[in-house]
Design a protein around this motif. Structure first.
Motif, PDB file in Angstrom:
ATOM      1  N   ASP A 153       0.800  -1.233   0.000  1.00 14.65           N
ATOM      2  CA  ASP A 153       0.000   0.000   0.000  1.00 14.65           C
ATOM      3  C   ASP A 153       0.831   1.280   0.000  1.00 14.65           C
ATOM      4  N   ILE A 154       2.006   1.239  -0.651  1.00 12.73           N
ATOM      5  CA  ILE A 154       2.777   2.462  -0.841  1.00 12.73           C
ATOM      6  C   ILE A 154       2.286   3.128  -2.121  1.00 12.73           C
ATOM      7  N   PRO A 155       1.831   4.379  -2.056  1.00  8.85           N
ATOM      8  CA  PRO A 155       1.291   5.041  -3.264  1.00  8.85           C
ATOM      9  C   PRO A 155       2.387   5.356  -4.278  1.00  8.85           C
TER      10      PRO A 155
ATOM     11  N   VAL B 204       9.695  -3.545   6.623  1.00  2.00           N
ATOM     12  CA  VAL B 204       9.447  -2.496   5.625  1.00  2.00           C
ATOM     13  C   VAL B 204       8.525  -1.420   6.190  1.00  2.00           C
ATOM     14  N   PHE B 205       8.715  -0.195   5.712  1.00  3.29           N
ATOM     15  CA  PHE B 205       7.837   0.902   6.106  1.00  3.29           C
ATOM     16  C   PHE B 205       6.513   0.792   5.348  1.00  3.29           C
ATOM     17  N   VAL B 206       5.418   0.973   6.069  1.00  2.00           N
ATOM     18  CA  VAL B 206       4.073   0.868   5.504  1.00  2.00           C
ATOM     19  C   VAL B 206       3.197   1.982   6.049  1.00  2.00           C
ATOM     20  N   PRO B 207       2.047   2.257   5.404  1.00  2.00           N
ATOM     21  CA  PRO B 207       1.100   3.221   5.994  1.00  2.00           C
ATOM     22  C   PRO B 207       0.573   2.693   7.331  1.00  2.00           C
ATOM     23  N   LYS B 208       0.215   3.592   8.214  1.00  2.00           N
ATOM     24  CA  LYS B 208      -0.312   3.178   9.515  1.00  2.00           C
ATOM     25  C   LYS B 208      -1.552   2.316   9.371  1.00  2.00           C
ATOM     26  N   THR B 209      -2.334   2.558   8.312  1.00  2.00           N
ATOM     27  CA  THR B 209      -3.557   1.778   8.084  1.00  2.00           C
ATOM     28  C   THR B 209      -3.260   0.320   7.757  1.00  2.00           C
ATOM     29  N   LYS B 210      -2.024   0.010   7.359  1.00  2.00           N
ATOM     30  CA  LYS B 210      -1.653  -1.362   7.001  1.00  2.00           C
ATOM     31  C   LYS B 210      -1.343  -2.211   8.243  1.00  2.00           C
ATOM     32  N   LEU B 211      -1.117  -1.575   9.382  1.00  2.00           N
ATOM     33  CA  LEU B 211      -0.722  -2.296  10.590  1.00  2.00           C
ATOM     34  C   LEU B 211      -1.900  -3.016  11.222  1.00  2.00           C
TER      35      LEU B 211
ATOM     36  N   ASP C 282       2.483   8.143  -5.922  1.00  2.00           N
ATOM     37  CA  ASP C 282       2.815   9.551  -5.738  1.00  2.00           C
ATOM     38  C   ASP C 282       4.068   9.653  -4.856  1.00  2.00           C
ATOM     39  N   MET C 283       5.130  10.232  -5.407  1.00  2.00           N
ATOM     40  CA  MET C 283       6.432  10.249  -4.730  1.00  2.00           C
ATOM     41  C   MET C 283       6.367  10.907  -3.351  1.00  2.00           C
ATOM     42  N   GLU C 284       5.746  12.064  -3.257  1.00  3.33           N
ATOM     43  CA  GLU C 284       5.742  12.790  -1.991  1.00  3.33           C
ATOM     44  C   GLU C 284       4.927  12.061  -0.932  1.00  3.33           C
ATOM     45  N   LYS C 285       3.814  11.437  -1.329  1.00  2.00           N
ATOM     46  CA  LYS C 285       3.022  10.674  -0.372  1.00  2.00           C
ATOM     47  C   LYS C 285       3.783   9.442   0.119  1.00  2.00           C
ATOM     48  N   ALA C 286       4.526   8.807  -0.793  1.00  4.44           N
ATOM     49  CA  ALA C 286       5.325   7.647  -0.415  1.00  4.44           C
ATOM     50  C   ALA C 286       6.429   8.040   0.556  1.00  4.44           C
ATOM     51  N   ILE C 287       7.059   9.174   0.312  1.00  9.48           N
ATOM     52  CA  ILE C 287       8.103   9.662   1.224  1.00  9.48           C
ATOM     53  C   ILE C 287       7.506   9.967   2.599  1.00  9.48           C
ATOM     54  N   ASP C 288       6.313  10.542   2.625  1.00 10.23           N
ATOM     55  CA  ASP C 288       5.640  10.814   3.903  1.00 10.23           C
ATOM     56  C   ASP C 288       5.481   9.542   4.722  1.00 10.23           C
ATOM     57  N   ILE C 289       5.119   8.447   4.063  1.00  4.66           N
ATOM     58  CA  ILE C 289       4.913   7.179   4.766  1.00  4.66           C
ATOM     59  C   ILE C 289       6.225   6.696   5.386  1.00  4.66           C
ATOM     60  N   ILE C 290       7.316   6.787   4.627  1.00  8.26           N
ATOM     61  CA  ILE C 290       8.618   6.385   5.162  1.00  8.26           C
ATOM     62  C   ILE C 290       8.982   7.249   6.368  1.00  8.26           C
ATOM     63  N   CYS C 291       8.756   8.543   6.257  1.00  7.85           N
ATOM     64  CA  CYS C 291       9.122   9.461   7.330  1.00  7.85           C
ATOM     65  C   CYS C 291       8.274   9.260   8.590  1.00  7.85           C
ATOM     66  N   GLN C 292       7.042   8.760   8.437  1.00  2.81           N
ATOM     67  CA  GLN C 292       6.189   8.504   9.602  1.00  2.81           C
ATOM     68  C   GLN C 292       6.706   7.342  10.448  1.00  2.81           C
ATOM     69  N   GLY C 293       7.463   6.430   9.829  1.00  6.82           N
ATOM     70  CA  GLY C 293       8.185   5.420  10.591  1.00  6.82           C
ATOM     71  C   GLY C 293       7.416   4.190  11.027  1.00  6.82           C
ATOM     72  N   HIS C 294       6.235   3.948  10.457  1.00 11.08           N
ATOM     73  CA  HIS C 294       5.486   2.735  10.804  1.00 11.08           C
ATOM     74  C   HIS C 294       5.993   1.573   9.959  1.00 11.08           C
ATOM     75  N   SER C 295       6.198   0.428  10.576  1.00  7.54           N
ATOM     76  CA  SER C 295       6.765  -0.695   9.819  1.00  7.54           C
ATOM     77  C   SER C 295       6.236  -2.025  10.333  1.00  7.54           C
ATOM     78  N   TYR C 296       6.318  -3.032   9.448  1.00  9.33           N
ATOM     79  CA  TYR C 296       6.124  -4.426   9.868  1.00  9.33           C
ATOM     80  C   TYR C 296       6.973  -5.328   8.991  1.00  9.33           C
ATOM     81  N   SER C 297       7.080  -6.585   9.393  1.00 12.42           N
ATOM     82  CA  SER C 297       7.965  -7.515   8.693  1.00 12.42           C
ATOM     83  C   SER C 297       7.176  -8.375   7.720  1.00 12.42           C
ATOM     84  N   VAL C 298       7.759  -8.621   6.545  1.00 15.44           N
ATOM     85  CA  VAL C 298       7.090  -9.397   5.509  1.00 15.44           C
ATOM     86  C   VAL C 298       7.941 -10.605   5.120  1.00 15.44           C
ATOM     87  N   ASP C 299       7.283 -11.583   4.514  1.00 16.79           N
ATOM     88  CA  ASP C 299       7.959 -12.804   4.067  1.00 16.79           C
ATOM     89  C   ASP C 299       8.813 -12.527   2.833  1.00 16.79           C
ATOM     90  N   VAL C 300       9.804 -13.379   2.663  1.00 21.87           N
ATOM     91  CA  VAL C 300      10.677 -13.302   1.487  1.00 21.87           C
ATOM     92  C   VAL C 300      10.867 -14.719   0.946  1.00 21.87           C
TER      93      VAL C 300
END
Length: 299
Positions: A100-102, A292-299, A104-122
């Motif tokens: 759920d990273i948009p 990975v950094f994600v939107p807060k709504t993804k948590l 739109d470059m600036e919106k995506a950067i905002d999400i990274i800067c907000q600092g919410h994250s979770y771990s994903v499979d690889v």
């Protein structure tokens, strides 16, 4: 102030990052994140060396799925446990869509800067390579290797679909043996994909959100069995319209934390859209392997 390695592919997509570098740096600085910029090239040893620096708080990758996946691959191989920010600036950007990273470059950067994250499979391929969104072989893979860069820039992900449809009349199937660790399947198939999310290629909703959990330690394998080319084309149209195509007899869906795929013929595979090894391959799903950094709504 935090410090980040910003690793970008200057050739991805419409080359947005090189054109917007100053604004990207400014946007992060406004959020007290200082960027050390690294441009992906043929020799990336200095980037990998920089990942081990003690003053780095996070790593940011900007590019298409191949670039995003390569940076993650370096992190996993090197045992780097820093959080990973992703900016999808390529043609398809499946992984960033999956979290759920948009675009739109600036919106995506905002999400990274907000600092919410979770771990994903690889997915780990042959104990050497890793992938975040997809491993695939067959018709779309061959088409993606043949799709001209100019066509991809003009039409985006739809270019892959058009290329594959143009070759429907000469579709080639492959004899596959698939071992999930508990069962063995033998199929003649046009396409085999292992997915970690809902997006792949030009298809935005291969699965519904309720069917997928990219942190459960399991991945989905989709096998497109040999059949009537017209039925296959109709099935892909159903996929693009978001209709239920999984009931088709042409589709085999498997779910596991391990896959071994082999064939008596040469089959090219792609890893996150980039050329990968040929069959046979083994895939191990590593649960929650990267943060990975994600939107807060993804948590």
């Amino acid at each position: 102030m935090k410090r980040a390695l910003f690793i970008y592919n200057p050739l991805s997509g419409n080359r947005l990052v090189p054109r917007e570098l100053d604004r990207i740096i400014e946007k992060f600085q406004e959020n007290d994140i200082f960027l050390d910029m690294y441009r992906i090239a043929e020799d990336n040893s200095k980037i990998i060396e920089a990942m081990h620096r003690k003053d780095i708080d996070m790593i940011i990758g900007a590019g298409g799925d191949g670039t995003i996946g390569n940076v993650a691959n370096w992190m996993i191989k090197e045992g780097i446990k820093l959080p990973y920010g992703t900016l999808g600036t390529g043609t398809c950007n499946n992984f960033t869509h999956n979290i759920d990273i948009p675009e739109d470059m600036e919106k995506a950067i905002d999400i990274i800067c907000q600092g919410h994250s979770y771990s994903v499979d690889v997915g780990i391929v042959n104990s050497k390579h890793s992938f975040l969104s997809s491993l695939a072989g067959g018709m779309f893979v061959e088409a993606s290797f043949k799709t001209e860069p100019e066509l991809k820039q003009k039409l985006g992900p739809f270019a892959y679909y058009l290329k594959a449809l143009s070759e429907l009349a000469s579709l080639k199937s492959y004899p596959l043996e698939i071992d999930t660790g508990t069962d063995i399947y033998k199929e003649n198939a046009y396409l085999v994909m292992i997915l970690n999310g809902t997006h792949v290629g030009s298809f935005k909703r291969v699965f519904s959100e309720s069917q997928i959990d990219i942190s459960d330690g399991l991945m989905e394998m989709l096998v497109l069995r040999e059949g009537n080319p017209i039925e296959i084309a109709n099935m892909f149209l159903m996929m693009m319209r978001g209709e239920d195509y999984l009931k088709s007899d042409s589709v085999l869906l498997l779910k596991s934390d391990y896959f071994k795929i082999s064939s008596t013929e040469k089959v090219n595979m792609s890893i996150d859209g980039e050329k990968g090894p040929m069959l046979p391959i083994e895939v191990e799903v590593r649960k929650e392997a990267i943060e990975v950094f994600v939107p807060k709504t993804k948590l």
